[in-house]
Design a protein around this motif. Sequence first.
Motif, short mmCIF file in Angstrom:
data_model
loop_
_atom_site.label_atom_id
_atom_site.label_comp_id
_atom_site.label_asym_id
_atom_site.label_seq_id
_atom_site.Cartn_x
_atom_site.Cartn_y
_atom_site.Cartn_z
N PRO A 155 -27.78 55.85 42.83
CA PRO A 155 -28.07 57.23 43.24
C PRO A 155 -29.53 57.44 43.66
O PRO A 155 -29.81 58.16 44.61
N LEU A 156 -30.46 56.76 42.96
CA LEU A 156 -31.88 56.90 43.31
C LEU A 156 -32.18 56.18 44.63
O LEU A 156 -32.93 56.68 45.46
N PHE A 287 -43.93 59.39 39.93
CA PHE A 287 -44.14 58.97 38.54
C PHE A 287 -42.96 59.48 37.70
O PHE A 287 -42.15 60.28 38.19
N VAL A 288 -42.89 58.98 36.47
CA VAL A 288 -41.88 59.51 35.54
C VAL A 288 -42.58 60.00 34.28
O VAL A 288 -43.66 59.52 33.95
N ALA A 289 -41.97 60.98 33.60
CA ALA A 289 -42.60 61.57 32.41
C ALA A 289 -41.98 60.99 31.15
O ALA A 289 -40.76 60.83 31.06
N ASN A 290 -42.84 60.68 30.15
CA ASN A 290 -42.34 60.24 28.85
C ASN A 290 -41.68 61.42 28.15
O ASN A 290 -42.12 62.55 28.33
N SER A 291 -40.71 61.17 27.33
CA SER A 291 -40.00 62.20 26.55
C SER A 291 -39.71 63.43 27.40
O SER A 291 -40.09 64.54 27.04
N ASN A 292 -39.07 63.20 28.51
CA ASN A 292 -38.77 64.31 29.41
C ASN A 292 -37.52 65.07 28.93
O ASN A 292 -36.42 64.50 28.92
N PRO A 293 -37.67 66.33 28.53
CA PRO A 293 -36.49 67.06 28.02
C PRO A 293 -35.46 67.32 29.12
O PRO A 293 -34.33 67.71 28.83
N HIS A 294 -35.84 67.11 30.38
CA HIS A 294 -34.90 67.35 31.49
C HIS A 294 -34.24 66.05 31.96
O HIS A 294 -33.63 66.02 33.03
N SER A 295 -34.42 64.98 31.17
CA SER A 295 -33.85 63.68 31.56
C SER A 295 -32.35 63.82 31.80
O SER A 295 -31.65 64.51 31.05
N SER A 296 -31.87 63.16 32.83
CA SER A 296 -30.42 63.14 33.03
C SER A 296 -30.04 61.80 33.65
O SER A 296 -30.89 61.10 34.19
N VAL A 297 -28.79 61.46 33.54
CA VAL A 297 -28.32 60.19 34.09
C VAL A 297 -27.55 60.49 35.36
O VAL A 297 -26.64 61.32 35.37
N HIS A 298 -27.95 59.84 36.45
CA HIS A 298 -27.24 60.05 37.72
C HIS A 298 -26.18 58.97 37.86
O HIS A 298 -26.48 57.79 37.79
N VAL A 299 -24.94 59.42 38.02
CA VAL A 299 -23.82 58.47 38.05
C VAL A 299 -23.42 58.22 39.50
O VAL A 299 -23.23 59.17 40.27
N GLY A 300 -23.29 56.96 39.86
CA GLY A 300 -22.94 56.59 41.23
C GLY A 300 -21.50 56.93 41.58
O GLY A 300 -20.66 57.11 40.69
N THR A 301 -21.21 57.02 42.88
CA THR A 301 -19.88 57.40 43.36
C THR A 301 -18.78 56.48 42.84
O THR A 301 -17.75 56.93 42.34
#
Length: 339
Positions: A155-156, A287-301
């Motif tokens: 997805p990324l 960049f990416v943030a440590n301990s990001n409360p908005h973290s989510s997993v993007h699932v591929g098709t």
Amino acid sequence: MKKSKGRTCRKRRRKQSRSLSLCGVNLSHKHEYVLLKKWLKERGYEDNTLRPAQFSETGRGLMTTKALQAQELIISLPEKCLLTTDTVLSSYLGEYIIKWRPPISPLAALCTFLIAEKCACKEESLWKPYLDLLPETYTCPVCLEQETVNLFPEPLRRKALEQRRRVQELFVSSQPFFFSLQPLFSEDVASVFNYSSFRWAWCTVNTRTVYMKHAQGDCFSRESNTYALAPYLDLLNHNPAVQVKAAFNEKTKCYEIRTLSGCQKYKEVFICYGPHDNQRLLLEYGFVANSNPHSSVHVGTETLLKYILPEDKQRHTKLSILQENNFLELSTHMHLGTQ
Ligand SMILES: C[S@@+](CC[C@H](N)C(=O)[O-])C[C@H]1O[C@@H](n2cnc3c(N)ncnc32)[C@H](O)[C@@H]1O
């Protein structure tokens, strides 16, 4: 007894070293920052609280020399310091932009101005103290090697390729306009406005602008005109845990950011760029943030389709919802088999 003293000592040392790593190395004595502060002062910006500093965890940012209470102003930057499409229109580029049909986008105008000022007018630019402190390179996916992008999850990778395509398209579609600017330059415009300088300018706008609405005039295409480059203020890094209020204040004619969380003396002052997950932060800001409360997993098709089984009575409805919300990227060899 000895053991307990050792543990306490270690704990204290760990705490001290963590606290030190959150304090930055002050950069304000450096010549480039002295020049930037002078430039800001000439445009009405007065501040004695913030200092540019290098932090071990977040890189360059701003540190406060006094505790900031909740609701206190972090920064108030006068309109004169902001670089917007109004700045571009009132520059030597204005007459070229006004004449050009179909009109260029606000984003293309800002990129053109940054390249022209940075690459061509080196010594004379009014914006030199600001331009000299902009990053030379960026880490947004559009700047990464293809081999690196190939290592991203699907997805990324898809979004990264989309970003590259968008930047390339904007560059190609802006070229006739760039060529019209030849009378302004002694060098060949093709070498000034090359893909690499365009990508640098695009990333500068994408990673550093604040939101500021502008009236939609005839000079630009209909795309949103909401960008403002805000020197010094754009040294503030992101922390998803803080809360701020940010907007242009029509009364004071300043772009103001107020902290809702407060900040301790000598600590890095953060703002929040928005409730973004790490995929969005990487795409838009590199960049990416440590301990990001908005973290989510993007699932591929392919994975999504694997878990919506053919015997599922709601398969059709589920697939429609996924499709309507852009969660499915269908390649030619895939079919939904919704019947
Ligand atoms: C508006 S600028 C902030 C100032 C920037 N650090 C600088 O040196 O110019 C946004 C960029 O800062 C970096 N950044 C912001 N927040 C960060 C964080 N929490 N951790 C690491 N890098 C961060 C990213 O490279 C991002 O694209």
